[in-house]
Write an enzyme that holds these catalytic residues in place. Structure first.
Site, PDB file in Angstrom:
ATOM      1  N   HIS A 287       3.115  13.146  -4.523  1.00 51.22           N
ATOM      2  CA  HIS A 287       3.219  12.330  -5.741  1.00 51.22           C
ATOM      3  C   HIS A 287       3.094  10.845  -5.407  1.00 51.22           C
ATOM      4  O   HIS A 287       2.282  10.127  -6.010  1.00 51.22           O
ATOM      5  CB  HIS A 287       4.561  12.616  -6.418  1.00 51.22           C
ATOM      6  CG  HIS A 287       4.820  11.806  -7.648  1.00 51.22           C
ATOM      7  ND1 HIS A 287       4.691  12.305  -8.918  1.00 51.22           N
ATOM      8  CD2 HIS A 287       5.218  10.517  -7.820  1.00 51.22           C
ATOM      9  CE1 HIS A 287       4.974  11.376  -9.807  1.00 51.22           C
ATOM     10  NE2 HIS A 287       5.310  10.277  -9.158  1.00 51.22           N
ATOM     11  N   GLU A 288       3.899  10.389  -4.469  1.00 53.83           N
ATOM     12  CA  GLU A 288       3.873   8.965  -4.139  1.00 53.83           C
ATOM     13  C   GLU A 288       2.551   8.561  -3.501  1.00 53.83           C
ATOM     14  O   GLU A 288       2.065   7.449  -3.710  1.00 53.83           O
ATOM     15  CB  GLU A 288       5.050   8.600  -3.229  1.00 53.83           C
ATOM     16  CG  GLU A 288       6.420   8.808  -3.855  1.00 53.83           C
ATOM     17  CD  GLU A 288       6.604   8.079  -5.188  1.00 53.83           C
ATOM     18  OE1 GLU A 288       5.946   7.029  -5.398  1.00 53.83           O
ATOM     19  OE2 GLU A 288       7.384   8.570  -6.025  1.00 53.83           O
TER      20      GLU A 288
ATOM     21  N   HIS B  70       0.116   7.724  -6.169  1.00 52.07           N
ATOM     22  CA  HIS B  70       0.239   6.315  -6.585  1.00 52.07           C
ATOM     23  C   HIS B  70      -0.480   5.403  -5.591  1.00 52.07           C
ATOM     24  O   HIS B  70      -1.162   4.443  -5.982  1.00 52.07           O
ATOM     25  CB  HIS B  70       1.714   5.913  -6.643  1.00 52.07           C
ATOM     26  CG  HIS B  70       2.455   6.377  -7.851  1.00 52.07           C
ATOM     27  ND1 HIS B  70       2.002   6.158  -9.126  1.00 52.07           N
ATOM     28  CD2 HIS B  70       3.650   7.032  -7.978  1.00 52.07           C
ATOM     29  CE1 HIS B  70       2.883   6.659  -9.997  1.00 52.07           C
ATOM     30  NE2 HIS B  70       3.876   7.190  -9.318  1.00 52.07           N
TER      31      HIS B  70
ATOM     32  N   HIS C  78      -4.115   5.268  -6.119  1.00 49.43           N
ATOM     33  CA  HIS C  78      -4.440   4.443  -7.288  1.00 49.43           C
ATOM     34  C   HIS C  78      -4.550   2.974  -6.882  1.00 49.43           C
ATOM     35  O   HIS C  78      -5.416   2.235  -7.382  1.00 49.43           O
ATOM     36  CB  HIS C  78      -3.350   4.640  -8.341  1.00 49.43           C
ATOM     37  CG  HIS C  78      -3.768   4.310  -9.731  1.00 49.43           C
ATOM     38  ND1 HIS C  78      -2.898   4.388 -10.802  1.00 49.43           N
ATOM     39  CD2 HIS C  78      -4.941   3.886 -10.269  1.00 49.43           C
ATOM     40  CE1 HIS C  78      -3.532   4.043 -11.907  1.00 49.43           C
ATOM     41  NE2 HIS C  78      -4.768   3.725 -11.606  1.00 49.43           N
TER      42      HIS C  78
END
Length: 673
Positions: free
Chosen positions: A464-465, A468, A471
């Site tokens: 998940h991190e 980010h 992105h």
């Protein structure tokens, strides 16, 4: 004294020279950087040249470089490696930074130039990104109160200053409660736990300088303790301490802070003409209005609660079969759910965990991005802010893209949770700069010489991190204000939650889930069981999250509650919260909502983004290949590289051709009818 925070950084990739920086450098550096930034802003505002995009908007984009450097270093270490001096500095800096921001937005000459450009926007021959940056800049001034005058302007400044102070206090109180509490384990209590929990408990004892093993309030330790300890009295003690964070009375109690924060937010919204804070906050998000948020949450709540109630009945029968009378309690759920999972799916966390080594899961997250986006990772030997940190250079086709830093282990000086931040964001104007991105997690640190092992939830958090981080690292825009994760709050979780799906791709686990002792790949039978149990206990997980999101929304709609704890209880009663499930974040610990405005009235964002991420991954499934190059390129070209340079809905439509419904989410959570 030469202050390294204010010097040109000649380090590799111009990363902060952490080894040269000490806490005494921050205060004087901040003072100097604030003065320099205001001087730059005043020069823009007082320019005798007619306002243009270049001499006003672009000039503002380039202003404050020294301030950015000081704050990027300070807030990185204040969150991940705090100490009393840094906490004192944070309390001192919060009102100063709020006043600084207010001074910029209250600069009438500057706002006049922005307003002039906004009114003339159709004649300025701007490209699409410039037009969006102008719109966002103008909107930011208006929503910050630039149009207010006199007493209302002064009140807005006062409200924002007080909110900044309260947010800092909330986080520091929570950190203190989390770092102060621990429970020593007897040899007998320790021996009843799986080896990986024993190892984590010994590591926590060493970190607390205790002769023996302890349970702390770190999620990566207390959750497995609640899953595996057969001693109900110890589970109850640990759970109650966890649930009481921020609500223990005394100086660290956050309940009063929460109430004052909600009142001030309502006052802020009223000054700007909004009926309440929820309407103010959601105006710029994809959801738009509170009703849209509630509609989504309730569509998910109803089937999730039904599933949770069915599960609770089964777990309570197991409790009674153990000779315990009375109802299932919150400190019982995880213990009996783990036993049930072992029976129904023949899946034991203790059997699974040796296959989820931290180092191998990092490799897996990197390898997926290599196959999808062509990224390569090379370790860097750099002095960082803590010995646990590691760094990599990220390249694509041999060209430098970013520096990625991972800080993975829990420690008493680190706030709870997991997050991604950029010490430097990507931009091309006014200066070309590549991103420096950090993932911070709170995984249990093993005792010396042992490999770090993750739970399946931990592995999802890592992916998940890293989503980010992608992105940020794949951002390819002109201006920093729309770079990377500078997007709508209910869009920002799309890349992170989407990336979690690659953890569940069978070939990824088959390659990277290798046993910590034997090095053997996860057996196919175990792999099948892991994937088959992917939605196990999803009623519990969904209920604890959606309840928190509904409470957050209720806090910010209408008149602010005089007693947030009473309001929380009323909301939970109205929705029929199962008694054996607690909120994922009860009010006194709800840092997402009370540490700052970020997720206030916006905790629903994870669910809003999940509607999109479930649909987005279906784009890969529809072509039969989770690593399909054409789909990955379209994802990178639209969602991941564009930052906030376009409206979030427009970006998703470019990728998928339509907006999704809730069906894919319910299917992905195993909650579809």
């Amino acid at each position: 004294m030469t202050n390294p925070l204010l010097q040109d950084w000649t380090t590799p990739f111009q990363i902060a020279p952490f080894a040269e920086i000490d806490d005494d450098h921050f205060a004087p550096a901040l003072e100097e950087a604030l003065i320099a930034h205001l001087a730059e802003i005043d020069a823009i505002a007082e320019s005798v040249e007619p306002a243009s995009f270049e001499n006003t908007i672009e000039a503002m984009e380039g202003a404050g470089e020294a301030l950015d450097k000081v704050l990027s270093v300070f807030f990185t270490i204040a969150g991940a490696d705090s100490n009393p001096k840094r906490q004192e500095l944070q309390r001192d800096f919060s009102p100063k930074l709020s006043a600084h921001s207010s001074a910029i937005y209250a600069n009438s000459a500057l706002f006049a130039r922005v307003e002039q450009l906004w009114e003339a926007r159709d004649t300025l021959d701007l490209n699409d990104e410039q037009a969006r940056v102008l719109m966002l800049t103008h909107r930011g001034f208006v929503r910050s109160g630039a149009a207010l005058t006199g007493a209302e302007e002064e009140k807005m400044t006062s409200v924002k200053s007080r909110l900044a102070v309260l947010g800092t206090e909330f986080v520091q109180n929570l950190l203190k409660d989390e770092s102060d509490w621990f429970m020593e384990l007897s040899d007998e209590a320790l021996s009843e736990l799986p080896d990986f929990v024993q190892d984590a408990a010994r590591g926590a004892g060493a970190e607390k300088e205790v002769d023996g093993a302890v349970v702390t309030l770190s999620r990566s330790l207390i959750v497995p303790f609640l899953q595996f300890s057969p001693q109900r009295d110890l589970r109850e003690k640990a759970y109650n301490a966890w649930a009481a964070r921020g609500a223990n009375g005394g100086e660290t109690d956050n309940r009063g802070i929460a109430g004052e924060t909600l009142a001030l937010r309502a006052e802020r919204a009223a000054l700007l003409g909004y009926p309440d804070f929820a309407h103010y906050k959601l105006e710029t998000e994809m959801a738009g209005k509170p009703d849209a948020v509630r509609d989504l949450l309730m569509q998910v709540w109803t089937p999730a609660k039904a599933q949770a109630n069915k599960d609770a009945a089964i777990l309570e029968e197991m409790l009674h079969a153990d000779g315990i009378t009375g109802p299932l309690e919150p400190w019982d759920w995880r213990y009996y759910s783990e036993k049930r999972r072992k029976v129904e799916h023949d899946l034991d966390e203790a059997e699974l965990k040796p296959y989820l080594q931290l180092d191998r899961m990092i490799e897996a997250s990197f390898a997926c991005s290599t196959r999808l986006f062509g990224l390569d990772f090379a370790p860097l030997d750099l002095p960082l802010y803590h010995e646990d940190c590691r760094a990599w250079e990220v390249t694509k086709d041999g060209k430098h893209i970013a520096v990625f830093i991972g800080d993975y282990f829990a420690r008493g000086s680190k706030r709870s949770g997991a997050w991604c931040s950029a010490m430097r964001a990507q931009a091309k104007k006014p200066n070309v700069q590549s991103p420096i991105v950090i993932n911070v997690c709170n995984f249990a640190k093993p005792s010396e010489g042992k490999p770090a092992l993750l739970s399946y939830d931990d592995a999802r958090t890592l992916f998940h991190e890293f989503g980010h981080a992608l992105h940020q690292m794949l951002s390819d825009v002109e201006y920093e204000s729309v770079s990377g994760t500078s997007v709508a709050r209910d869009f920002v979780e799309l890349p992170s939650q989407l990336y979690e799906h690659w953890l569940e791709v069978p070939e990824v686990l088959a390659e990277f889930a290798t046993h910590a002792e034997t090095g053997e790949a996860m057996p196919k039978a175990l792999l099948d069981k892991v994937l088959g149990a992917a939605t196990y206990d999803m009623g519990f997980a969904t209920v604890e999250y959606v309840a928190s999101a509904l409470v957050d929304l209720a806090f910010h709609e209408g008149t602010p509650p005089a007693d947030p704890m009473q309001k929380q209880a009323e909301v939970l009663a109205d929705i029929g919260m199962p008694r054996a499930i607690g909120m994922r974040h009860a009010t006194p610990q709800f840092a997402h909502v009370f540490a700052g405005d970020g997720y206030s009235s916006g905790y629903y964002s994870y669910m809003w983004s999940e509607v999109m991420d479930a649909d987005a991954f279906e784009a890969f499934e529809e072509v039969g290949d989770p690593f399909d190059s054409a789909t990955a390129k379209r994802l990178a070209d639209t969602v991941l590289s564009s930052g906030g340079s376009k409206d979030a809905t427009e970006l998703y439509m470019e990728f998928r051709g339509r907006m999704p419904g809730v069906e894919a989410l319910l299917k992905g959570r195993g909650l579809a009818a």
